[in-house]
Design an enzyme around this catalytic site. Structure first.
Site, short mmCIF file in Angstrom:
data_model
loop_
_atom_site.label_atom_id
_atom_site.label_comp_id
_atom_site.label_asym_id
_atom_site.label_seq_id
_atom_site.Cartn_x
_atom_site.Cartn_y
_atom_site.Cartn_z
N GLU A 304 0.86 -1.20 -0.10
CA GLU A 304 -0.05 -0.10 -0.05
C GLU A 304 0.89 1.25 0.06
O GLU A 304 0.71 2.23 -0.61
CB GLU A 304 -0.98 -0.03 1.00
CG GLU A 304 -1.83 -1.33 1.31
CD GLU A 304 -2.36 -1.58 0.05
OE1 GLU A 304 -3.05 -0.54 -0.80
OE2 GLU A 304 -2.65 -2.97 -0.37
N HIS A 307 1.87 2.17 -3.34
CA HIS A 307 0.89 2.98 -4.07
C HIS A 307 0.70 4.49 -4.13
O HIS A 307 0.08 5.14 -4.76
CB HIS A 307 -0.66 2.37 -3.81
CG HIS A 307 -0.98 1.11 -4.49
ND1 HIS A 307 -0.83 0.87 -5.80
CD2 HIS A 307 -1.25 -0.01 -3.97
CE1 HIS A 307 -1.18 -0.33 -6.07
NE2 HIS A 307 -1.49 -0.93 -5.01
#
Length: 851
Positions: A304, A307
């Site tokens: 994550e 990202h």
């Protein structure tokens, strides 16, 4: 999803051709009904044409629509349940304000509402990918219409309210009620906005960036779980990741803060909302877990985090490039794990888990090119799969090797500099990589990204009487449905038995494999006992072992020092089982003879999952009961012989519980529960207790009253879900019927509870208990697809496919349904296609096992 809620790529392109968004002001009142909330969205945008358009919204009702200062008559008539129709815009600047009632969800989509049974506290969180921001506020729901978002939230004053921007000080507006006015976000896409609200608690810290900025961080979960939260560990891993990524990307962390929240009843592993990451709550460890789970959590944290640059700072224009978004995060997080954290063998985990997932997915009839044709939102939702994540990441790793690591990261840095805060397509990245590497990447893209399927590499070896290699070639084959052979740069390793019993690499050659047959001249004269194609795991291809190498592996796999080499051999043997080239009973023997030689938790976890398959649906039916009993016996002995309190001991006892099938096993389970049977160093904690109870329930060794007594000691959300599984596992027709009615006949259970019931439904030792549900399964599909949310429909359709005990009759029933539903939406057909194919494969593997 229902057709009325779909959005096509062409519609999105058409809207973006004349419309661009500037900013949103979103006001939410969360203090009223437990089922709905008031939502008001003001959108400022420009239009190059005076023409009508629509705003996306999934909501029970629209009360007001105001366009450019004018209230539109009869707002209800302009709303069809998914779109708000606007009359002709004016050229230039426009403002639309839409006041509506939003609906809380219990499906993990949109704004999810959960009530904690421990303290009756309400917890909210959002999950918007792919297209569920429109469940919370009216918006233009497509990734290329970026804007800033300013949220104003009215909620109970004792809540913590988290969004993408730093949390402001609340202003009291009434008795026990407050308002939070967030500053506008950076320019982001609608699906990346976030709201998390409730009595979330945890810990705070900060990370110093390389430019000297301090980024505040919070790590939170529900109040009733906070004693189990470990915020310092989460922040430490995050700090390692930020340092690694800032250096690798030559780009500062792009957001002003970074909160990470573990939320209940979550559908995914996590979501990359900038500055407000949400994670599945199972990553708050209330009981002891294996290192495999801890490694997975750290990988998810780093996935994550990647990202924040690739996906949030630079975002795909449309969902065709979903693969690039997810594949990059998979590749970057695994690289970061291996180079910047304690998980130095991350690529071994990748080979055994992610890559195996990709190979399986790539052999299904539903496989697709990495660059999938995402014609609409329905197609997007069906393509969150092993191709999008794991195959893409495997191919990216090859791309790095192909262009060179320095050139790859130099091109990536140029990409971030050029496209920050905007939207891109794959070609934008390839342009930068071509510039830095000097390579034409169009042929590479055509072979690897635009064609589906996985090839197989098989060593063809001849030896003389003394064992020396006289001929060595690698044969490459492709499936008939995807007849494309690809070039591979790989390493061939030779492993030889030593006098001390070790199997060590004594030879190794880097070669280019291309076409149907590649000669390996360097190996002529070699005397290795075991030859491993793709040693080091750079290539994306299934590999085979020749007969002599397989025989050595069966006896000495545990004696190889290199964990990645062992994992590749495990993977080759597993693929041979799935393709009917190796009897599943031999793989069963291979695992039980060699698993104690594995010390990496993630590898043990994978092997135990594969052991379950060759014990169950991959076993010849006549042998299944005896093999299951033998497996459970072996696992119990492994648990007893493992180091006291060790990771392996925990995994072995959990696997024993899963396979327990005899009266003696039931007595052992009962003894572990009441303390009359013990394992050195092992405490029967809350989650392990439930594993034992569920297994005992499936054996009839505990009844509903006994399950209730266990629940009384753990009346939590997790405890209630495990109790649902235990009740559904009871070996009676009444228990199976009740499970079916709770999930298919009723639409009241939340997402995770639906899955908990389905898991218990399939915990059977007598297949006659579930055999009557084959016809009802196919009969319920149309209604479930039409009446349930996408998430719940998928859980029911995938979860209840009768593939746990595959038969020719089940395959035939699936074939009939597919013929009768040739025009059904892909999202509905795909789980049936995949279930049918997996059942047919299992029958072929069973036949090979009998042979």
């Amino acid at each position: 999803m229902p057709a009325t809620q779909n959005l096509t790529r062409e519609e999105a392109r058409e809207r973006a051709s004349f419309l661009s968004t500037t900013d949103y002001e979103v006001r939410l009142d969360l203090t009223g009904s437990p089922t709905t909330f008031r939502t008001e969205s003001t959108i400022r945008f420009t239009s190059s044409e005076a023409r009508p358009t629509f705003v996306d919204l999934l909501a029970p009702a629209v009360h007001e629509i105001e366009l450019n200062g004018e209230l539109l008559d009869d707002p209800a008539s302009r709303f069809d349940g998914a779109r708000v129709s606007l009359p002709a815009l004016r050229e230039g600047d426009n403002v639309v304000r839409i006041l509506a009632d939003g609906a809380y969800m219990n499906t993990g989509e949109g704004l999810h509402r959960f009530v904690d049974p421990v303290d009756d506290e309400v917890y909210l969180y959002t999950q918007f990918e792919v297209s569920d921001a429109r469940r919370m506020f009216a918006c233009f729901e497509q990734p290329d219409l970026k804007a800033t978002f300013a949220f104003t939230i009215t909620a109970p004053a004792h809540w913590r309210v988290i969004s993408n921007s730093p949390t402001p000080e609340p202003t009291a507006v009434g008795d026990g009620v407050a308002t939070w006015e967030f500053e506008p976000t950076e320019r982001i896409s609608t699906y990346l906005t976030a709201l998390i609200a409730g009595d979330y608690r945890g810990g705070e810290g900060s990370v110093t960036l390389r430019d000297g900025r301090e980024v505040p961080m919070g790590v939170y979960c529900r109040a009733s779980l906070v004693e189990h939260l470990d915020p310092d560990n989460v922040i430490d891993v995050t700090a390692q990741g930020i340092a690694f990524y800032e250096d690798a990307f030559d780009c500062a962390f792009p957001f002003p803060k970074y909160d990470q929240v573990f939320v209940p009843e979550y559908n995914m592993g996590a979501m990359e909302n900038p500055g407000a990451i949400t994670y599945v709550e199972k990553y708050v460890f209330r009981s002891e877990v294996s290192d495999a789970i801890r490694e997975r959590r750290d990988l998810t944290i780093l996935h994550e985090l990647a990202h924040m640059w690739f996906g949030d700072l630079v975002t795909m224009r449309w969902w065709d490039d979903l693969w690039l978004n997810e594949s990059f995060a998979e590749y970057a997080s695994t690289l970061c794990m291996a180079e910047a954290t304690r998980w130095k063998d991350a690529w071994t985990t990748f080979a055994g888990s992610e890559k195996a997932w990709a190979y399986n997915q790539d052999q299904l009839p539903s496989t697709h090119p990495i660059v999938a044709d995402m014609v609409d939102l329905d197609a997007v939702e069906t393509n969150f799969d092993g191709i999008t994540y794991a195959k893409g990441a495997s191919v990216l790793r090859q791309l790095v090797a192909y262009v060179g690591e320095d050139a790859f990261f130099e091109g990536l840095r140029a990409y971030f500099r050029k496209h920050a805060w905007s939207n891109t397509e794959l070609t934008d990245l390839l342009v930068e990589l071509e510039a830095t590497s000097g390579r034409d990447l169009a042929p590479w893209s055509a072979l690897w990204l635009e064609r589906a399927g996985v090839t197989t590499l098989r060593p063809v070896i001849e030896r003389d009487a003394d064992g020396a290699v006289t001929a060595f070639a690698i044969a490459q084959t492709a499936p008939a449905e995807h007849p494309v052979l690809r070039p591979h740069r790989l390493r061939v390793g030779g492993y030889s038995l030593q006098d001390d019993g070790r199997l060590v690499q004594t030879e190794g050659y880097e070669i280019d494999v291309d076409g149907e047959r590649t000669e390996v001249q360097q190996a002529i004269g070699g005397r290795a006992d075991l030859w491993l194609v793709n040693d080091g795991d750079l290539a994306y291809a299934k590999i085979r072992l020749d007969d002599a190498s397989l025989a050595i592996a069966m006896e000495h796999l545990r004696d190889i020092d290199d964990p990645l080499a062992r994992t590749l051999i495990w993977g080759a043997a597993w693929d041979m089982v799935r393709d009917g080239e190796l009897a599943s009973r031999r793989f069963h023997e291979l695992v039980l003879a060699n698993i104690t030689g594995e010390h990496q938790s993630s590898v043990i976890r994978t092997l135990l999952g594969q052991l379950g398959a060759v014990t169950g649906r991959f076993a010849a039916p006549a042998d299944r009961d005896a093999r299951t009993a033998a497996t459970a016996d072996a696992l119990w002995e492994l648990a007893r012989g493992a180091e006291a309190g060790s990771d392996a001991q925990l995994q072995f006892v959990e696997a024993f519980a899963l396979h327990a099938c005899t009266a003696e096993h039931a007595a052992t389970l009962s003894g572990l529960l009441d303390g009359s049977v013990t394992l050195p160093g092992r405490r029967i904690d809350t989650d392990l207790r439930w594993s034992l109870v569920i297994s005992l329930a499936s054996l009839g060794g505990i009844d509903a009253e006994g399950i209730g007594a266990v629940l009384a000691d753990d009346d939590t959300a997790s405890g209630r879900q495990r109790a649902l599984t235990a009740h559904a596992a009871l070996p009676t027709p009444e228990a199976k019927q009740e499970a079916w009615e709770k999930t298919v006949g009723s639409d009241t259970l939340a997402n995770e509870s639906v899955t908990a019931v389905i898991q218990g439904f399939w915990r059977v030792h007598d297949e006659a208990l579930v055999a009557p549900y084959v016809e009802p399964y196919f009969a319920m599909l149309d209604d479930v697809w039409a009446s349930r949310s996408s998430e719940i429909a998928n859980r029911l359709i995938q979860g209840y496919f009768p593939g746990e005990a595959p038969t020719a009759q089940i395959v035939a029933a699936a074939d009939r349904w597919l013929v009768d539903h040739i025009d059904a939406p892909l999202g509905l057909r795909r789980p049936v296609i995949e279930g049918r194919d997996s059942a047919a494969r299992a029958l072929r593997v069973q036949e090979a096992d009998r042979a």
